[in-house]
Write a protein that holds these residues in place. Structure first.
Motif, PDB file in Angstrom:
ATOM      1  N   VAL A   1      -1.072   9.234  -8.031  1.00 24.65           N
ATOM      2  CA  VAL A   1      -1.090   9.026  -6.798  1.00 24.65           C
ATOM      3  C   VAL A   1      -0.347  10.258  -6.216  1.00 24.65           C
ATOM      4  O   VAL A   1      -1.193  10.783  -5.102  1.00 24.65           O
ATOM      5  CB  VAL A   1      -0.289   7.689  -6.395  1.00 24.65           C
ATOM      6  CG1 VAL A   1      -0.007   7.781  -4.944  1.00 24.65           C
ATOM      7  CG2 VAL A   1      -0.964   6.505  -6.999  1.00 24.65           C
TER       8      VAL A   1
ATOM      9  N   TYR B   1       2.045   0.015  -9.680  1.00 27.55           N
ATOM     10  CA  TYR B   1       2.621   1.368  -9.136  1.00 27.55           C
ATOM     11  C   TYR B   1       3.675   1.863 -10.008  1.00 27.55           C
ATOM     12  O   TYR B   1       4.560   1.037 -10.223  1.00 27.55           O
ATOM     13  CB  TYR B   1       2.622   1.517  -7.620  1.00 27.55           C
ATOM     14  CG  TYR B   1       1.649   1.522  -6.912  1.00 27.55           C
ATOM     15  CD1 TYR B   1       1.097   0.286  -6.588  1.00 27.55           C
ATOM     16  CD2 TYR B   1       1.035   2.864  -6.395  1.00 27.55           C
ATOM     17  CE1 TYR B   1       0.073   0.362  -5.888  1.00 27.55           C
ATOM     18  CE2 TYR B   1      -0.001   2.745  -5.738  1.00 27.55           C
ATOM     19  CZ  TYR B   1      -0.659   1.610  -5.250  1.00 27.55           C
ATOM     20  OH  TYR B   1      -1.674   1.663  -4.453  1.00 27.55           O
TER      21      TYR B   1
ATOM     22  N   MET C   1      -5.626  10.264  -1.585  1.00 29.49           N
ATOM     23  CA  MET C   1      -4.339   9.823  -1.189  1.00 29.49           C
ATOM     24  C   MET C   1      -3.524  10.348  -0.008  1.00 29.49           C
ATOM     25  O   MET C   1      -2.916   9.676   0.685  1.00 29.49           O
ATOM     26  CB  MET C   1      -3.582   9.951  -2.625  1.00 29.49           C
ATOM     27  CG  MET C   1      -4.034   9.325  -3.917  1.00 29.49           C
ATOM     28  SD  MET C   1      -4.135   7.462  -3.890  1.00 29.49           S
ATOM     29  CE  MET C   1      -5.018   7.430  -5.460  1.00 29.49           C
TER      30      MET C   1
ATOM     31  N   ASP D   1      -6.155  -0.792  -2.798  1.00 29.49           N
ATOM     32  CA  ASP D   1      -4.903  -0.225  -3.192  1.00 29.49           C
ATOM     33  C   ASP D   1      -4.025  -1.021  -4.288  1.00 29.49           C
ATOM     34  O   ASP D   1      -3.075  -0.729  -4.668  1.00 29.49           O
ATOM     35  CB  ASP D   1      -4.166   0.276  -2.061  1.00 29.49           C
ATOM     36  CG  ASP D   1      -4.808   1.570  -1.051  1.00 29.49           C
ATOM     37  OD1 ASP D   1      -4.671   1.259  -0.211  1.00 29.49           O
ATOM     38  OD2 ASP D   1      -5.471   2.205  -1.916  1.00 29.49           O
TER      39      ASP D   1
ATOM     40  N   MET E   1       3.466   4.043   1.899  1.00 28.72           N
ATOM     41  CA  MET E   1       1.943   3.753   2.069  1.00 28.72           C
ATOM     42  C   MET E   1       1.589   3.269   3.227  1.00 28.72           C
ATOM     43  O   MET E   1       2.112   2.155   3.436  1.00 28.72           O
ATOM     44  CB  MET E   1       1.737   2.709   0.566  1.00 28.72           C
ATOM     45  CG  MET E   1       2.116   3.503  -0.752  1.00 28.72           C
ATOM     46  SD  MET E   1       1.613   2.437  -1.868  1.00 28.72           S
ATOM     47  CE  MET E   1       2.479   0.994  -1.820  1.00 28.72           C
TER      48      MET E   1
ATOM     49  N   LEU F   1      -2.763   0.359   4.351  1.00 31.91           N
ATOM     50  CA  LEU F   1      -3.239  -0.075   3.052  1.00 31.91           C
ATOM     51  C   LEU F   1      -4.526  -1.002   3.072  1.00 31.91           C
ATOM     52  O   LEU F   1      -5.045  -1.350   4.000  1.00 31.91           O
ATOM     53  CB  LEU F   1      -2.198  -0.983   2.456  1.00 31.91           C
ATOM     54  CG  LEU F   1      -1.107  -0.322   1.866  1.00 31.91           C
ATOM     55  CD1 LEU F   1       0.254  -1.021   1.695  1.00 31.91           C
ATOM     56  CD2 LEU F   1      -1.327   0.623   0.736  1.00 31.91           C
TER      57      LEU F   1
END
Length: 129
Positions: free
Chosen positions: A50, A96, A66, A92, A85, A88
């Protein structure tokens, strides 16, 4: 050796935002580059890079598609790294993970492929449509 703990995941509607946090423990946090990866569910899914940020915060690197929606930052005094982020999308949705690599002189461009990293346990992000 650094230890990492992610937080900030959760359920959000498409178009919404989340900020993930990675909290580090250990006396030498500023000697680590730190980054985020994600693992989406489903057969054949692989861990996806990411973003990463250098020890000083001066240099960042982003995975394909990204940059623009995701922003990585860090606060060495607090031993924290963040992933903002925005916008979204359901794609996604993933777990993470925060990862750290020792060394101030290694290029940030090699962070994603470097095998020598420490990992957190991950935080689930779910984006509903």
């Amino acid at each position: 050796q650094v230890q990492l703990a992610e937080s900030g995941g959760g359920l959000v509607q498409a178009g919404g935002s989340l900020r993930l946090s990675c909290t580090a423990s250990g006396p030498t946090f500023s000697g680590y580059a730190v980054g985020w990866f994600r693992l989406r569910q489903g057969p054949g899914k692989e861990r996806e890079f990411v973003a990463a940020i250098s020890w000083s915060g001066d240099t960042t690197s982003y995975g394909d598609h990204m940059k623009g929606r995701f922003t990585i930052s860090r606060d060495n005094a607090k031993k924290m790294v963040y992933l903002q982020m925005n916008a979204l999308r359901p794609v996604d949705t993933a777990v993470y993970y925060c990862a750290a690599r020792w060394g101030r002189t290694k290029p940030i461009a090699t962070f994603a492929s470097d095998e020598n990293k420490y990992w957190g346990q991950g935080t689930q992000v779910t984006v509903s449509s």
